[in-house]
Every structure is written in C-alpha cells, then in structure tokens.
Design a protein around this motif. Structure first.
Motif, PDB file in Angstrom:
ATOM      1  N   ALA A 202       0.829  -1.205   0.000  1.00  0.00           N
ATOM      2  CA  ALA A 202       0.000   0.000   0.000  1.00  0.00           C
ATOM      3  C   ALA A 202       0.867   1.260   0.000  1.00  0.00           C
ATOM      4  O   ALA A 202       0.547   2.254  -0.658  1.00  0.00           O
ATOM      5  CB  ALA A 202      -0.933  -0.014   1.214  1.00  0.00           C
ATOM      6  N   GLN A 203       1.980   1.214   0.738  1.00  0.00           N
ATOM      7  CA  GLN A 203       2.868   2.380   0.775  1.00  0.00           C
ATOM      8  C   GLN A 203       3.519   2.619  -0.570  1.00  0.00           C
ATOM      9  O   GLN A 203       3.690   3.774  -0.999  1.00  0.00           O
ATOM     10  CB  GLN A 203       3.946   2.181   1.852  1.00  0.00           C
ATOM     11  CG  GLN A 203       4.848   3.392   2.068  1.00  0.00           C
ATOM     12  CD  GLN A 203       4.089   4.604   2.540  1.00  0.00           C
ATOM     13  OE1 GLN A 203       3.267   4.518   3.445  1.00  0.00           O
ATOM     14  NE2 GLN A 203       4.349   5.761   1.916  1.00  0.00           N
ATOM     15  N   ARG A 204       3.871   1.533  -1.287  1.00  0.00           N
ATOM     16  CA  ARG A 204       4.461   1.702  -2.612  1.00  0.00           C
ATOM     17  C   ARG A 204       3.464   2.336  -3.577  1.00  0.00           C
ATOM     18  O   ARG A 204       3.830   3.192  -4.394  1.00  0.00           O
ATOM     19  CB  ARG A 204       4.938   0.347  -3.149  1.00  0.00           C
ATOM     20  CG  ARG A 204       6.256  -0.122  -2.551  1.00  0.00           C
ATOM     21  CD  ARG A 204       6.877  -1.233  -3.390  1.00  0.00           C
ATOM     22  NE  ARG A 204       6.034  -2.408  -3.455  1.00  0.00           N
ATOM     23  CZ  ARG A 204       6.070  -3.420  -2.583  1.00  0.00           C
ATOM     24  NH1 ARG A 204       6.909  -3.375  -1.558  1.00  0.00           N
ATOM     25  NH2 ARG A 204       5.280  -4.470  -2.719  1.00  0.00           N
ATOM     26  N   VAL A 205       2.206   1.900  -3.494  1.00  0.00           N
ATOM     27  CA  VAL A 205       1.178   2.516  -4.340  1.00  0.00           C
ATOM     28  C   VAL A 205       1.048   3.997  -4.023  1.00  0.00           C
ATOM     29  O   VAL A 205       0.950   4.846  -4.923  1.00  0.00           O
ATOM     30  CB  VAL A 205      -0.177   1.796  -4.150  1.00  0.00           C
ATOM     31  CG1 VAL A 205      -1.285   2.548  -4.887  1.00  0.00           C
ATOM     32  CG2 VAL A 205      -0.096   0.368  -4.650  1.00  0.00           C
ATOM     33  N   LYS A 206       1.056   4.339  -2.743  1.00  0.00           N
ATOM     34  CA  LYS A 206       0.922   5.730  -2.325  1.00  0.00           C
ATOM     35  C   LYS A 206       2.120   6.555  -2.791  1.00  0.00           C
ATOM     36  O   LYS A 206       1.971   7.672  -3.301  1.00  0.00           O
ATOM     37  CB  LYS A 206       0.793   5.790  -0.812  1.00  0.00           C
ATOM     38  CG  LYS A 206       0.426   7.164  -0.265  1.00  0.00           C
ATOM     39  CD  LYS A 206       0.180   7.109   1.231  1.00  0.00           C
ATOM     40  CE  LYS A 206      -0.182   8.493   1.761  1.00  0.00           C
ATOM     41  NZ  LYS A 206      -0.435   8.454   3.221  1.00  0.00           N
ATOM     42  N   ASP A 207       3.326   6.022  -2.633  1.00  0.00           N
ATOM     43  CA  ASP A 207       4.532   6.754  -3.061  1.00  0.00           C
ATOM     44  C   ASP A 207       4.541   6.956  -4.572  1.00  0.00           C
ATOM     45  O   ASP A 207       4.891   8.032  -5.063  1.00  0.00           O
ATOM     46  CB  ASP A 207       5.790   5.992  -2.631  1.00  0.00           C
ATOM     47  CG  ASP A 207       5.981   5.997  -1.116  1.00  0.00           C
ATOM     48  OD1 ASP A 207       5.344   6.842  -0.446  1.00  0.00           O
ATOM     49  OD2 ASP A 207       6.735   5.148  -0.615  1.00  0.00           O
TER      50      ASP A 207
END
Length: 384
Positions: A202-207
């Motif tokens: 999820a953090q990779r998608v957000k970044d």
C-alpha cells in the motif's frame, strides 16, 4: 532586346501559400523600358507589378504585400527613384523590400552614395545586360522563396507547439481526478492492511501516486511556461514561513529527511508564495535525492540586504562539468535515460525565479553542491 535563355527553376510547392508567385515591382516612366523588362522577366512563378511613376508604384505597394524586389528607374518626373525609395523605407510594410536602382547615368560617386543611403542594395546601368539583370533578380527571388518557406515552417511549428501545450495541459488536468482517487484508496488500504507485506504494498502505491502527481504538476507548469500563460499572485509574505511550509510537506512524504536551517535579517518581501514554495520544494527534493544520505541538506535564508532576499540550498556531493552545463535544461533526465522523473524540476525553478525578476545559480561550493536564489524584495512589475 531578346530574352536570354535563362529561366528560374520551378519550386515544388509545399503549401497553398508556397504556390503563390513571387512579386517583383518594376518602375519606369518610359513605356518601352517597361515592355523590355516584362519581356525579360515574365516567367512562370513570377508576377510583375509595373508602374510608370512613383505615385503608381505606391498604389501598387498598398494593394500588394510580400514583394520580393523593386527595380526602380532613377530618372522620373515628379518623383524620382530616390524619393520613392525613401518613402518605401519610411513605411513598415515596404521598408524591407530590396531595391535595385536602374540608371542611364555613368557611375557618379555622389549619386551612388545617395542611392545606397536611400536603401539600394545594387545599381544597374542602361543599356541593361540581360544575363546580369536576370542573375541579380534570381538571387533575390531565391532569397525570398527561402524566407517565405522559413516563415511558413516557423508558423507551422508554432501551431504544433501550441497544440502540444494545450493537449498536455488538458491531459494533465484530466489525469488528476483518477489519481486523487487512487491516492485516497491507497491510504485506506494502508490503514486496513494486515501484515507487513500488505502495508509495504500500500505504501508503494501511495509513493508512486505522489510521484505521478508531482510529475503531472510539473507538466502543467511546463505547459503554462511555454505558452506564456504563467500568472503570479504577488503579495507580501515572509520567506521563512514559505520555506517552513515547503519543508513540512516534504518531511511528511519523507519522514527521515534531515534539513537544517539558518536565517538572518528581515525576510519580508513581495512574491507569489505558492510558486516560491514550489521552488523550495524542487530544490530540497533535488538535494535530498542526489546528496549524501548521511549528510543533512542545509538551507540558509538571508535578508540582510535591503533590496534583495537570498536563500541557498546545499547538499554534500559534487556535480560534473557536463551536468553543470545543462543544469536547468528541460527533460534532461529523459535524455539521459533516467527514470526518477521528467527532468523538469530545475527548469521550473529557473522559470519561476526569473518570473519574479530574480536569478538562480547552481555550482560546486566548498561544502558541496549549492543552489543560490536571489530575489528582489519588490519585483519591478509589483513596484509602487
């Protein structure tokens, strides 16, 4: 006087305007001379405009634009060739028409001086040598065709650039709606995720979404800059407050970022706070990306000058001479085969700073790479 066997080679037309004949103005008060000129110059691709007096010539020039060459007889009643040339030089639409004077008088230095002073590019003496006349006319016809073609290509490039900028602006604007939805969804997924792997995904998608949003913003700014539609909201602000805003947003995206401040003097000025915040953000992001990870980025704000504000962003490292030469060029990352961004950040910095009437420089300093921005406290456009 029989026309010699010299013809102007045909040009392959590329546009409708390129098919238009090249216009040549011939002025002589003797009808036989006009007939002789017509016999010599009447060829496909040329349009002869003939006048028996200076007054008639001026009427023709009012009716016809884009005349390639004027052949003016010097000796004419009422208005001689010199007077006609001076009138042509005094009008915006005719001042650039090349003029060749035709005279029956022998070479007189004073007359030559007056002719060149009136704007002549050459003199021809009667009786005319057909090959000489056609050779000189051909040079100016070719030059005119080349200028016309260059003008058409410039206009076409201008239209293509404008269309490209409009399409880029529309596309970038329309991308923001689904991107915003994606970023909100990524935040929800991060909060609901169970397990480290799901959290990291999820953090990779957000970044990635944030990077894409940043790129879209850069494309919009690039489009505004290139189309000349960039507008500034010049208001009284404090430079430290603007810098704090940019740093807070950056540290939210990069919690581990180390940024050290030093300030001095009065930091009040008149500028566009949003644009300058973007300048700070781009410079700080660039410093964090390319600086040494164990060294902090140092920001110095200087308001000691009564007329200017200055700030410097420093990071450890060194730039090569090749990079320094094209530091502020657009799309340099793409040209270098990089994948970290569009290479527009520093280009936008320079354009925003210049729009404020300031200057920005990048160099290798004693403590590493440093970017210095100098801004007038009150830009000229905002003075008073």
């Amino acid at each position: 006087m029989n026309p010699p066997d010299i013809t102007f080679p045909p040009r392959e037309p590329t546009t409708a305007s390129d098919q238009a004949p090249v216009k040549i103005l011939v002025v002589d008060d003797v009808p036989q001379n006009l007939l002789a000129m017509q016999a010599l110059l009447q060829q496909p691709g040329l349009q002869l405009l003939t006048a028996a007096s200076g007054a008639q010539a001026l009427e023709l020039l009012l009716d016809h634009e884009d005349v390639a060459l004027a052949l003016l007889d010097v000796h004419m009643p009422e208005m001689d060739g010199f007077a006609l040339a001076e009138l042509m030089r005094g009008a915006a639409r005719t001042r650039d028409i090349p003029i060749i004077f035709v005279t029956a008088s022998p070479g007189d230095p004073l007359r030559l001086f007056r002719g060149y002073e009136a704007g002549a590019v050459d003199f021809l003496h009667k009786p005319l040598e057909p090959h000489v006349l056609l050779g000189k006319v051909r040079v100016f016809v070719d030059l005119h065709r080349q200028r016309r073609l260059l003008r058409q290509r410039n206009e076409e490039l201008e239209r293509m650039l404008k269309l490209n900028e409009v399409m880029m602006a529309v596309l970038s604007h329309d991308l923001r709606t689904p991107l915003s939805a994606m970023l909100m969804s990524a935040e929800v997924l991060k909060r609901l995720a169970v397990g480290d792997a799901a959290q990291r995904a999820a953090q990779r998608v957000k970044d990635s979404g944030r990077r894409m949003s940043h790129m879209i913003g850069q494309l919009l700014d690039f489009s505004r800059i290139r189309s000349g539609s960039l507008a500034l909201d010049m208001q009284p602000h404090d430079l430290r407050a603007v810098a704090d805003t940019a740093v807070a947003e950056l540290q939210q995206a990069q919690p581990g970022a180390r940024i050290e401040f030093s300030t001095g003097g009065d930091l009040a000025g008149r500028f566009d706070a949003d644009r300058l915040a973007q300048v700070f953000s781009n410079l700080l992001g660039n410093a964090l990306q390319y600086g040494e990870p164990d060294e902090p980025v140092r920001v110095q704000l200087d308001g000691s000058d009564a007329r200017e504000l200055c700030f410097t962003v420093r990071n450890a490292g060194r730039l090569s001479d090749e990079v320094l030469q094209r530091l502020f060029d657009p799309f340099k990352t793409a040209r270098d085969g990089g994948h970290d961004g569009l290479g527009l950040g520093l280009y936008i910095v320079r354009q925003f700073v210049h729009a404020h009437g300031g200057r920005v420089t990048g160099r290798n300093g004693a403590d590493g790479v440093e970017f210095e921005v100098v801004l007038p406290r009150t830009p000229p456009a905002a003075a008073g």
